[in-house]
Design an enzyme around this catalytic site. Structure first.
Site, PDB file in Angstrom:
ATOM      1  CG  HIS A 240      -1.959  -0.826   1.347  1.00  0.00           C
ATOM      2  ND1 HIS A 240      -2.054  -1.917   2.313  1.00  0.00           N
ATOM      3  CD2 HIS A 240      -2.915  -1.370   0.346  1.00  0.00           C
ATOM      4  CE1 HIS A 240      -3.059  -2.727   2.086  1.00  0.00           C
ATOM      5  NE2 HIS A 240      -3.652  -2.404   0.956  1.00  0.00           N
TER       6      HIS A 240
ATOM      7  CE  LYS B  18     -11.899  -7.072   2.612  1.00  0.00           C
ATOM      8  NZ  LYS B  18     -10.645  -6.632   2.469  1.00  0.00           N
TER       9      LYS B  18
ATOM     10  NE  ARG C  87      -2.981  -7.272  -4.344  1.00  0.00           N
ATOM     11  CZ  ARG C  87      -3.658  -8.042  -3.349  1.00  0.00           C
ATOM     12  NH1 ARG C  87      -3.030  -8.418  -2.397  1.00  0.00           N
ATOM     13  NH2 ARG C  87      -4.869  -8.168  -3.629  1.00  0.00           N
TER      14      ARG C  87
ATOM     15  CB  SER D 271      -4.435  -6.881   4.764  1.00  0.00           C
ATOM     16  OG  SER D 271      -3.940  -5.586   4.104  1.00  0.00           O
TER      17      SER D 271
HETATM   18  N1  COA Z   1      -0.294  -4.226  -1.679  1.00  0.00           N
HETATM   19  C1  COA Z   1      -0.698  -4.925  -0.750  1.00  0.00           C
HETATM   20  N2  COA Z   1      -1.832  -5.517  -0.715  1.00  0.00           N
HETATM   21  C2  COA Z   1      -2.875  -4.830  -1.315  1.00  0.00           C
HETATM   22  C3  COA Z   1      -2.516  -3.857  -2.198  1.00  0.00           C
HETATM   23  C4  COA Z   1      -1.152  -3.517  -2.518  1.00  0.00           C
HETATM   24  N3  COA Z   1      -0.882  -2.405  -3.440  1.00  0.00           N
HETATM   25  N4  COA Z   1      -3.813  -3.584  -2.758  1.00  0.00           N
HETATM   26  C5  COA Z   1      -4.623  -4.274  -2.351  1.00  0.00           C
HETATM   27  N5  COA Z   1      -4.027  -5.238  -1.489  1.00  0.00           N
HETATM   28  C6  COA Z   1      -4.721  -5.930  -0.669  1.00  0.00           C
HETATM   29  C7  COA Z   1      -5.319  -5.862   0.607  1.00  0.00           C
HETATM   30  O1  COA Z   1      -4.212  -6.263   1.465  1.00  0.00           O
HETATM   31  C8  COA Z   1      -6.341  -6.760   0.823  1.00  0.00           C
HETATM   32  O2  COA Z   1      -6.123  -7.858   1.241  1.00  0.00           O
HETATM   33  P1  COA Z   1      -6.886  -8.892   2.014  1.00  0.00           P
HETATM   34  O3  COA Z   1      -8.326  -9.211   1.408  1.00  0.00           O
HETATM   35  O4  COA Z   1      -6.142 -10.236   2.068  1.00  0.00           O
HETATM   36  O5  COA Z   1      -7.168  -8.286   3.393  1.00  0.00           O
HETATM   37  C9  COA Z   1      -6.954  -6.913  -0.499  1.00  0.00           C
HETATM   38  O6  COA Z   1      -6.111  -6.479  -1.343  1.00  0.00           O
HETATM   39  C10 COA Z   1      -8.109  -5.647  -0.820  1.00  0.00           C
HETATM   40  O7  COA Z   1      -7.984  -4.733   0.127  1.00  0.00           O
HETATM   41  P2  COA Z   1      -7.954  -3.072  -0.099  1.00  0.00           P
HETATM   42  O8  COA Z   1      -7.298  -2.725  -1.170  1.00  0.00           O
HETATM   43  O9  COA Z   1      -7.941  -2.684   1.156  1.00  0.00           O
HETATM   44  O10 COA Z   1      -9.546  -3.079  -0.689  1.00  0.00           O
HETATM   45  P3  COA Z   1     -10.934  -3.359  -0.175  1.00  0.00           P
HETATM   46  O11 COA Z   1     -11.271  -4.339  -1.218  1.00  0.00           O
HETATM   47  O12 COA Z   1     -10.901  -4.085   1.468  1.00  0.00           O
HETATM   48  O13 COA Z   1     -11.694  -2.257  -0.325  1.00  0.00           O
HETATM   49  C11 COA Z   1     -13.571  -0.604  -0.474  1.00  0.00           C
HETATM   50  C12 COA Z   1     -12.984  -2.120  -0.825  1.00  0.00           C
HETATM   51  C13 COA Z   1     -13.218  -0.138   0.598  1.00  0.00           C
HETATM   52  C14 COA Z   1     -12.810   0.214  -1.759  1.00  0.00           C
HETATM   53  C15 COA Z   1     -14.906  -0.736  -1.001  1.00  0.00           C
HETATM   54  O14 COA Z   1     -15.574  -1.836  -0.180  1.00  0.00           O
HETATM   55  C16 COA Z   1     -15.869   0.394  -0.726  1.00  0.00           C
HETATM   56  O15 COA Z   1     -15.525   1.244  -1.567  1.00  0.00           O
HETATM   57  N6  COA Z   1     -16.368   0.632   0.358  1.00  0.00           N
HETATM   58  C17 COA Z   1     -17.151   1.904   0.757  1.00  0.00           C
HETATM   59  C18 COA Z   1     -18.644   1.529   0.424  1.00  0.00           C
HETATM   60  C19 COA Z   1     -18.870   1.769  -0.878  1.00  0.00           C
HETATM   61  O16 COA Z   1     -18.907   2.739  -1.245  1.00  0.00           O
HETATM   62  N7  COA Z   1     -19.286   0.648  -1.492  1.00  0.00           N
HETATM   63  C20 COA Z   1     -19.865   0.435  -2.676  1.00  0.00           C
HETATM   64  C21 COA Z   1     -18.622  -0.044  -3.825  1.00  0.00           C
HETATM   65  S1  COA Z   1     -19.440   0.222  -5.258  1.00  0.00           S
END
Ligand code: COA
Length: 159
Positions: free
Chosen positions: A18, A42, A91, A129
């Site tokens: 990140h 989550k 990724r 993560s």
């Molecule tokens: N390096 C390392 N890991 C990464 C990464 C990077 N550059 N980019 C993503 N990841 C990993 C994270 O560690 C995480 O791993 P895990 O699932 O094993 O814990 C995974 O990829 C995804 O996590 P993250 O990037 O934090 O995104 P998310 O999918 O949890 O986030 C939101 C989703 C928050 C963007 C989405 O739920 C959201 O927009 N929520 C707000 C409410 C909303 O508007 N909802 C409607 C959406 S259409």
């Protein structure tokens, strides 16, 4: 042109993947808002406040980066921030399907926004993560995957 970008995620916890992405993005954008979702769906390991705090600490010193929590619809938050761009990391091919769906849905909700995908440095492409949490919980060494403040926080939590 002034570009305000939002980098949203759960950050449970923030990883070197990140922070690498934010470092790259803050060279391209006027301002990068790292938006830590409350994301009750989550069942996070770290509380929302802890995730915001750890992410903020990890990115301290980057002058055009702001770390904030949000618990509303991402597109409403983007409107409030006057953001033009949503940043997401890609990724591997396995990320694509979910990211494509998310980007399309977000564009449907707010047509003015563009989702921009960036790839992290290769050495971070396998980090997630949930793997970090699992390795940490089982006593493995996570120091090359996460910033030092996250190592300390995980050690404190696990005892
Ligand atoms: N390096 C390392 N890991 C990464 C990464 C990077 N550059 N980019 C993503 N990841 C990993 C994270 O560690 C995480 O791993 P895990 O699932 O094993 O814990 C995974 O990829 C995804 O996590 P993250 O990037 O934090 O995104 P998310 O999918 O949890 O986030 C939101 C989703 C928050 C963007 C989405 O739920 C959201 O927009 N929520 C707000 C409410 C909303 O508007 N909802 C409607 C959406 S259409």
């Amino acid at each position: 042109m002034q570009t305000i970008a939002i980098y949203p995620g759960t950050f449970d916890p923030v990883t070197n993947g990140h922070t690498d992405l934010v470092l790259r993005a803050c060279r391209l954008c006027t301002k990068v808002i790292v938006a830590v979702a409350r994301n009750t769906g989550k069942n996070p390991f770290f509380s929302w406040q802890e995730r915001v705090h750890l992410t903020r600490e990890a990115l301290a010193g980057l002058t055009n980066v702001e770390v904030v929590g949000f618990e509303i619809l991402l597109m409403d938050f983007a409107r409030q921030c006057n953001a033009q761009v949503i940043l997401r990391g890609l990724r591997a091919v396995s990320d694509f399907e979910y990211e494509f769906q998310l980007a399309s849905m977000n564009r449907h909700l707010y047509a003015e926004i563009e989702t921009v995908f960036m790839t992290p440095a290769e050495q971070y492409s396998f980090i997630s993560s949930s793997l970090v949490r699992e390795i940490g919980r089982l006593g493995g060494d996570i120091s090359s995957f996460v910033p030092p403040n996250v190592v300390a926080a995980l050690q404190r939590r696990i005892g």
